[in-house]
Design an enzyme around this catalytic site. Sequence first.
Site, PDB file in Angstrom:
ATOM      1  N   GLU A   1       0.304  -4.902   6.009  1.00  0.00           N
ATOM      2  CA  GLU A   1      -0.741  -5.237   6.976  1.00  0.00           C
ATOM      3  C   GLU A   1      -0.493  -6.556   7.707  1.00  0.00           C
ATOM      4  O   GLU A   1      -0.526  -6.619   8.930  1.00  0.00           O
ATOM      5  CB  GLU A   1      -2.100  -5.316   6.268  1.00  0.00           C
ATOM      6  CG  GLU A   1      -2.699  -3.986   5.862  1.00  0.00           C
ATOM      7  CD  GLU A   1      -3.340  -3.237   7.019  1.00  0.00           C
ATOM      8  OE1 GLU A   1      -3.455  -3.808   8.120  1.00  0.00           O
ATOM      9  OE2 GLU A   1      -3.727  -2.087   6.815  1.00  0.00           O
TER      10      GLU A   1
ATOM     11  N   SER B   1      -8.952  -0.653  12.063  1.00  0.00           N
ATOM     12  CA  SER B   1      -9.193  -2.085  12.128  1.00  0.00           C
ATOM     13  C   SER B   1     -10.675  -2.374  12.410  1.00  0.00           C
ATOM     14  O   SER B   1     -11.539  -2.024  11.601  1.00  0.00           O
ATOM     15  CB  SER B   1      -8.278  -2.715  13.178  1.00  0.00           C
ATOM     16  OG  SER B   1      -8.329  -4.117  13.128  1.00  0.00           O
TER      17      SER B   1
ATOM     18  N   HIS C   1       0.049  -3.679  10.505  1.00  0.00           N
ATOM     19  CA  HIS C   1      -1.349  -3.368  10.809  1.00  0.00           C
ATOM     20  C   HIS C   1      -1.437  -2.522  12.081  1.00  0.00           C
ATOM     21  O   HIS C   1      -0.895  -2.899  13.126  1.00  0.00           O
ATOM     22  CB  HIS C   1      -2.134  -4.664  10.996  1.00  0.00           C
ATOM     23  CG  HIS C   1      -3.584  -4.480  11.335  1.00  0.00           C
ATOM     24  ND1 HIS C   1      -4.508  -4.019  10.433  1.00  0.00           N
ATOM     25  CD2 HIS C   1      -4.273  -4.690  12.497  1.00  0.00           C
ATOM     26  CE1 HIS C   1      -5.705  -3.968  11.005  1.00  0.00           C
ATOM     27  NE2 HIS C   1      -5.584  -4.356  12.266  1.00  0.00           N
TER      28      HIS C   1
END
Length: 530
Positions: free
Chosen positions: A338, A209, A442
């Site tokens: 995600e 991320s 995610h």
Amino acid sequence: MNGKTMSAVVAMFLLPACASTQAGQTRQQADESAVRTDAGAVRGTVTGEHRIFQGIPYAAAPVGELRWNSPAPVKAWTGTRDATRPGNMCPQVGSDYAKVASSAEDCLFLNVTVPRTPRRNRPVMVWIHGDGALGSGDLSDARRIATRGDVVVVTINYRLGVFGGFGYPGLRGSGTYGLQDQQAALRWVRRNAAAFGGDPSNVTVFGVSWGALSISGHLTSPGGKGLFDRAVMQSGEGMMDMLAGSMGQGVPASPSYAWRPVAEVEGMGTYVAPRLGCGDLACLRALPVERILKVPQIMNMFQAYAYGTETLPRLPSKELRAGRVHRVPVISGATRDEHRLFVGLFHDVAGKPVTAGQYDGLLKTAFGKNAAKVGTKYPPGKYGSPGLAWAAAVTDRMWAKAVFEQNRSLSRKARTYAYQFADRKAPMFLPLKTDFDWGAFHAGDLPYLFPEKKAVFTPAQRRLSDQMIAYWTNFARTGDPNGDGLPRWERFDPAAPVPSTQSLEPDAVKPVDYAADHNLDFWSTLDGLM
């Protein structure tokens, strides 16, 4: 000779030997726990399988004049510094999904985990944690990846939010202090890896991320050149834009998810300063951390990094697109679903699941005149609910489209391996209470590399974790993730009719058509009409 006499004789001959052996083991363990860095000696913890060194300073405390300044060298110390506990977390206020907080600016520490078996020139892997507004290196348990992969793992702290991305007119380095911290940590690794049995000429930087986004910045930053030899980017937003409403109600569209012109960042600084009762930088630097953190959303306000600066002279997404990057082998990918994390967090966890009517409104906000076309392509009935349909549309348009472009751009300059984490039963390790179907969300791949207490695996998921650790550490060792007993992972070839993307799913690791999985032809056509 009676029994007591015999015991005494045995004791007389054996106890000194036992005591000598124990003393020798103690000295050996003490020697294993001590390492000399370029700033001084540290003593860590020795376990049956690991040597762990925590809370090692890689730069001076960024306080006083060093607040919002480039990281300065740490002062050498005498004696042996205790390295058995993590250092301070950088200032942060936490969130609904991470109940952490800190007001300690003396936070530029790193942690080193080494397999106990003596060996030199192990590959070194430097982990940059995600989020950008909260977290710390010690929250990632590196023991499993270190021993299974026979690598040295370094996890780092870096300044976050307003302390890592603040900007102000005339302030050198505006909006880039977090990135500068990461580069300082990488320089420390080059200087000190050998002392821990690592190979300073074989350093892989990897992150998820915001950590992966940071790596895309380092790939284009002049200061990043020569600091690492390979890179792994997991769900990075480096080439991603932001659709209106995608990150919460009222959040506007942006051409870049996480990069801002330096003038914009400095303008936010001039907006915030009087609200903190300050009219100049000296006043701002003198403020208590707690006073700064009281400003609503200030950590997220300065989460993005600034370009047009010494650290990032140009917009990283444009540099990546043009191929102006440091040429190192790369693993780059994302998760299958995600955006489900964000839809679940903003809507379902808040007790307000997306309704059919709200879905239509979200589509109009994000896609304007093309909302009906997107709604036809992503009908709620196909995905199970309006919320899951919205998550799929944003995953494909915002995340997958950007990651696929990133893979194509990188692969034209360097060896690139693309992946998609596709375990739709991945355990939710965040404290989010809802029956929302998270899918392959995610950062859902994190526990497969770094164990999480709340992530309980099935046997098949444990096998996937083993495979992923093998892929990642093989890549760190040679620049190629392939190895004995692993499904073949082909390089991403942008000229191929279907560039290979490795799907990482329990007992089903195989190449997939990533563009087809995420309707990228549809989105390319639609974006051409917008």
